[in-house]
Design a protein around this motif. Structure first.
Motif, PDB file in Angstrom:
ATOM      1  N   LEU A 151       1.465   7.116  -6.461  1.00 57.69           N
ATOM      2  CA  LEU A 151       0.423   8.117  -6.693  1.00 57.69           C
ATOM      3  C   LEU A 151       0.836   9.492  -6.164  1.00 57.69           C
ATOM      4  O   LEU A 151       0.053  10.447  -6.226  1.00 57.69           O
ATOM      5  CB  LEU A 151      -0.883   7.678  -6.017  1.00 57.69           C
ATOM      6  CG  LEU A 151      -1.546   6.437  -6.621  1.00 57.69           C
ATOM      7  CD1 LEU A 151      -2.606   5.874  -5.687  1.00 57.69           C
ATOM      8  CD2 LEU A 151      -2.170   6.780  -7.972  1.00 57.69           C
ATOM      9  N   THR A 161       2.099   1.820  -3.418  1.00 57.40           N
ATOM     10  CA  THR A 161       1.032   2.369  -4.263  1.00 57.40           C
ATOM     11  C   THR A 161       0.853   3.857  -3.993  1.00 57.40           C
ATOM     12  O   THR A 161       0.744   4.669  -4.920  1.00 57.40           O
ATOM     13  CB  THR A 161      -0.300   1.628  -3.981  1.00 57.40           C
ATOM     14  OG1 THR A 161      -0.132   0.252  -4.297  1.00 57.40           O
ATOM     15  CG2 THR A 161      -1.440   2.202  -4.809  1.00 57.40           C
ATOM     16  N   MET A 162       0.851   4.224  -2.705  1.00 54.59           N
ATOM     17  CA  MET A 162       0.675   5.639  -2.340  1.00 54.59           C
ATOM     18  C   MET A 162       1.837   6.482  -2.845  1.00 54.59           C
ATOM     19  O   MET A 162       1.643   7.618  -3.289  1.00 54.59           O
ATOM     20  CB  MET A 162       0.518   5.770  -0.827  1.00 54.59           C
ATOM     21  CG  MET A 162      -0.787   5.160  -0.313  1.00 54.59           C
ATOM     22  SD  MET A 162      -0.925   5.155   1.475  1.00 54.59           S
ATOM     23  CE  MET A 162      -1.241   6.891   1.813  1.00 54.59           C
ATOM     24  N   LEU A 183       1.189  10.602  -3.127  1.00 53.54           N
ATOM     25  CA  LEU A 183       0.295  11.115  -2.091  1.00 53.54           C
ATOM     26  C   LEU A 183       1.057  11.801  -0.956  1.00 53.54           C
ATOM     27  O   LEU A 183       0.491  12.594  -0.221  1.00 53.54           O
ATOM     28  CB  LEU A 183      -0.594   9.994  -1.549  1.00 53.54           C
ATOM     29  CG  LEU A 183      -1.707   9.571  -2.531  1.00 53.54           C
ATOM     30  CD1 LEU A 183      -2.464   8.363  -2.016  1.00 53.54           C
ATOM     31  CD2 LEU A 183      -2.666  10.722  -2.785  1.00 53.54           C
ATOM     32  N   GLY A 184       2.324  11.434  -0.756  1.00 52.20           N
ATOM     33  CA  GLY A 184       3.160  12.212   0.165  1.00 52.20           C
ATOM     34  C   GLY A 184       3.000  11.878   1.638  1.00 52.20           C
ATOM     35  O   GLY A 184       3.713  12.460   2.470  1.00 52.20           O
ATOM     36  N   PHE A 185       2.081  11.001   1.986  1.00 51.34           N
ATOM     37  CA  PHE A 185       1.947  10.651   3.408  1.00 51.34           C
ATOM     38  C   PHE A 185       1.829   9.133   3.574  1.00 51.34           C
ATOM     39  O   PHE A 185       1.057   8.648   4.409  1.00 51.34           O
ATOM     40  CB  PHE A 185       0.755  11.370   4.050  1.00 51.34           C
ATOM     41  CG  PHE A 185      -0.516  11.320   3.246  1.00 51.34           C
ATOM     42  CD1 PHE A 185      -1.390  10.240   3.360  1.00 51.34           C
ATOM     43  CD2 PHE A 185      -0.851  12.342   2.379  1.00 51.34           C
ATOM     44  CE1 PHE A 185      -2.564  10.188   2.632  1.00 51.34           C
ATOM     45  CE2 PHE A 185      -2.022  12.303   1.643  1.00 51.34           C
ATOM     46  CZ  PHE A 185      -2.883  11.223   1.768  1.00 51.34           C
ATOM     47  N   LEU A 218       0.832  -1.208   0.000  1.00 46.47           N
ATOM     48  CA  LEU A 218       0.000   0.000   0.000  1.00 46.47           C
ATOM     49  C   LEU A 218       0.866   1.257   0.000  1.00 46.47           C
ATOM     50  O   LEU A 218       0.577   2.226  -0.721  1.00 46.47           O
ATOM     51  CB  LEU A 218      -0.935  -0.008   1.217  1.00 46.47           C
ATOM     52  CG  LEU A 218      -1.802   1.243   1.390  1.00 46.47           C
ATOM     53  CD1 LEU A 218      -2.700   1.472   0.173  1.00 46.47           C
ATOM     54  CD2 LEU A 218      -2.661   1.131   2.650  1.00 46.47           C
ATOM     55  N   LYS A 253      -4.848   7.526  14.079  1.00 45.68           N
ATOM     56  CA  LYS A 253      -4.768   8.716  13.218  1.00 45.68           C
ATOM     57  C   LYS A 253      -5.744   9.780  13.706  1.00 45.68           C
ATOM     58  O   LYS A 253      -5.422  10.969  13.771  1.00 45.68           O
ATOM     59  CB  LYS A 253      -5.139   8.352  11.769  1.00 45.68           C
ATOM     60  CG  LYS A 253      -4.073   7.634  10.997  1.00 45.68           C
ATOM     61  CD  LYS A 253      -4.599   7.331   9.600  1.00 45.68           C
ATOM     62  CE  LYS A 253      -3.662   6.412   8.855  1.00 45.68           C
ATOM     63  NZ  LYS A 253      -4.230   5.918   7.605  1.00 45.68           N
ATOM     64  N   GLU A 296       3.838   7.041   4.903  1.00 41.49           N
ATOM     65  CA  GLU A 296       4.244   6.542   6.227  1.00 41.49           C
ATOM     66  C   GLU A 296       3.053   6.463   7.183  1.00 41.49           C
ATOM     67  O   GLU A 296       3.023   5.683   8.112  1.00 41.49           O
ATOM     68  CB  GLU A 296       5.312   7.474   6.840  1.00 41.49           C
ATOM     69  CG  GLU A 296       6.617   7.516   6.075  1.00 41.49           C
ATOM     70  CD  GLU A 296       7.303   6.161   6.020  1.00 41.49           C
ATOM     71  OE1 GLU A 296       7.381   5.518   7.074  1.00 41.49           O
ATOM     72  OE2 GLU A 296       7.737   5.756   4.923  1.00 41.49           O
ATOM     73  N   TRP A 297       2.077   7.294   6.928  1.00 43.96           N
ATOM     74  CA  TRP A 297       0.871   7.374   7.763  1.00 43.96           C
ATOM     75  C   TRP A 297       0.070   6.070   7.697  1.00 43.96           C
ATOM     76  O   TRP A 297      -0.743   5.784   8.571  1.00 43.96           O
ATOM     77  CB  TRP A 297       0.040   8.549   7.272  1.00 43.96           C
ATOM     78  CG  TRP A 297      -0.917   9.253   8.195  1.00 43.96           C
ATOM     79  CD1 TRP A 297      -2.089   9.837   7.800  1.00 43.96           C
ATOM     80  CD2 TRP A 297      -0.829   9.527   9.599  1.00 43.96           C
ATOM     81  NE1 TRP A 297      -2.719  10.447   8.859  1.00 43.96           N
ATOM     82  CE2 TRP A 297      -1.962  10.260   9.985  1.00 43.96           C
ATOM     83  CE3 TRP A 297       0.102   9.207  10.586  1.00 43.96           C
ATOM     84  CZ2 TRP A 297      -2.194  10.679  11.289  1.00 43.96           C
ATOM     85  CZ3 TRP A 297      -0.132   9.631  11.893  1.00 43.96           C
ATOM     86  CH2 TRP A 297      -1.263  10.353  12.229  1.00 43.96           C
TER      87      TRP A 297
END
Lengths: 335, 187
Positions: free
Chosen positions: A303, A299-300, A305-307, A296, A318, A309-310
């Motif tokens: 894309l 994949t992020m 998405l820049g976060f 995942l 979260k 690690e979250w």
């Protein structure tokens, strides 16, 4: 690339029709409309599939699903995983029973009706399956499969009735299921919220139109001495052709997508067994399989998405961390 | 930020759970609550954090971007819908990718659920269930002008910081107008 893949699929189906009907010898010219629509269907479905699996998440799971499927190690450690998933998710659709008994029964009726119709119609229109009368006056018939003589049966026997009314049985199953879904589309707020005519109603209308015109063909030959049969045959073919070419572009595409749930299931189970679980960075509670979290994040990242690690933190943590940060730095509130 | 939207003010939340109960009554997902109410320091303070879907605008709906089945639709009005039932394959990508921790996964149903801004209500001009029942207006539904008229000295923030990344959303949080910068995402 999707166009090339679609073109190859269409040519493959056309060649399979030619070869399976023994050079069109067993091909029924009256069914040419159906066969032509199927060639277009092969192009459309393959094109859409290729576009679909080109997205990062879908491509990754396609690869992981097949890797898990062909893994000898997975087969040894989880020998029943694939057949159980296929039967449970694709055959009996147990997840739909969890969503509601009515929905499950209705979907099973539509599903098995369509499966039955598909198993009869496609080989028939391809010329892979043909019926020949043994004598000029019947009632004996012989079934030819791929041009090879197989079994004979009496058209007036129970077996004969079942063979010649298989599509009628399928139509009744489909109509019963579609009736429930249409009722729901008009009455249930969950279904009516955000529903769209082209996406939600058209597939149901298509299935109903196919079933009704198909049953009318039987009605015509049985009770009307064949009156209007020609018109009904064309009307039935038109409804089938329209629905077939619609499959790649609308709600029916979920039929093509649903096997992905089997791939994801065996991939996640095998990954969990092989690598263990990834604990939440904050609370330590089990989050997901380690390989799943890693995939995942990739994949992020793809894309942008820049976060990513979250993704290593569980949803509840979260929310709590965001709440803490808000109450610490934005507005204190009731603390 | 969407024109008429939800404004969340965690500083006002008393953790009464009225929003959770009301969300369960929404016709589009009756019996299941889509809002999250988390106690920040349970047992010590009344501080609570109500979380609805923030309907991310930039990047557009990360949950939809990571969905391998194209199951999450973003409607023209900017509302990120819950997963389409016929498409969702229950992989859980959206659950773990959402920066706000919003989507839920029902494993038995093999289906994702999330707040859809009570689309059955908001699409016909009604407020979402949570905002309708919130006794302290910690969840406020309206336009930015209505919020500013209701709460002098407050501003709405629709940009959140997660590490080095920023996410702009369709819903917003309320902050004192002295506050500057994106709202902290907690990362």
């Amino acid at each position: 690339m999707p166009s090339v893949a679609g073109g190859i699929a269409a040519v493959a189906v056309a060649l399979a029709i030619y070869a399976g009907s023994r050079g069109l010898r067993y091909f029924d010219a009256a069914l040419v409309g159906y066969a032509t629509a199927t060639v277009f269907l092969a192009f459309g479905v393959t094109y859409r599939y290729a576009v679909w699996v080109s997205a990062p998440a879908a491509r990754r799971y396609l690869l992981r699903g097949w890797q898990a499927f062909f893994s000898w190690r997975n087969f040894r450690s989880l020998p029943t995983a694939v057949p159980r998933s296929v039967l449970g998710y694709l055959g009996f659709q147990t997840f739909l029973r969890a969503r509601g008994r009515g929905r499950w029964i209705a979907h099973q009726l539509v599903f098995w009706g369509v499966v039955l119709a598909t198993l009869i119609t496609f080989p028939l229109t391809f010329g892979w399956l043909a019926f020949f009368s043994d004598t000029a006056s019947g009632p004996g018939y012989t079934i030819y499969v791929l041009g090879f003589r197989t079994v004979s049966f009496d058209a007036l026997s129970l077996v004969g009735w079942m063979v010649f009314h298989g599509l009628d049985i399928a139509a009744v199953l489909v109509l019963a299921g579609c009736g429930w879904f249409l009722w729901r589309r008009f009455r249930h707020r969950e279904a009516t919220t955000g529903q769209r005519f082209g996406y939600d109603f058209f597939p149901l209308i298509g299935l109903v139109a196919i079933s009704v015109t198909g049953l009318l063909l039987t009605f015509s030959s049985w009770l009307l001495e064949g009156r209007s049969y020609d018109f009904l045959a064309i009307a039935h073919m038109a409804t089938v052709v329209l629905t077939l070419v619609f499959i790649p572009f609308g709600k029916f595409f979920h039929v093509i997508q649903r096997p992905a749930s089997v791939g994801v299931e065996i991939y996640k189970r095998a990954a969990l067994e092989r690598d263990g679980v990834f604990p939440c960075r904050r609370c330590g509670e089990p989050l997901e399989a380690k390989a799943f979290v890693s995939d995942l994040k990739q994949t992020m990242d793809e894309l942008e998405l820049g976060f990513s690690e979250w993704a290593e933190t569980c949803p509840r943590c979260k929310r709590v961390l965001r709440g803490q940060a808000y109450l610490d730095t934005v507005k204190r509130g009731f603390r | 930020m969407m024109g008429t939207t939800l404004f969340i003010d965690p500083g006002r939340c008393i953790g009464c759970q009225a929003c959770v109960a009301a969300c369960r009554e929404c016709d589009s997902h009756r019996g299941k609550s889509m809002i999250h109410l988390d106690y920040i320091d349970a047992g010590r303070t009344a501080a609570a954090m109500p979380t609805v879907c923030m309907h991310c605008e930039d990047p557009v709906a990360p949950c939809a971007e990571v969905c391998p089945a194209d199951a999450i639709l973003v409607t023209a009005d900017g509302v990120v819908q819950e997963a389409a039932k016929e498409r969702c394959i229950g992989c859980g990508n959206c659950v773990d990718a959402c920066p706000f921790g919003v989507p839920k996964l029902d494993v038995a149903e093999m289906l994702q659920y999330k707040c859809n801004l009570c689309y059955d209500r908001t699409s016909v001009g009604l407020a979402p269930m949570c905002a309708t029942v919130c006794p302290t207006s910690a969840i406020f539904y309206g336009s930015i002008e209505e919020l500013e008229a209701d709460r002098p000295g407050a501003q709405a923030i629709d940009v959140f910081r997660f590490g080095s990344a920023e996410v702009r959303t369709g819903c917003a949080v309320v902050a004192p107008d002295s506050f500057t910068g994106p709202a902290p995402g907690g990362m």
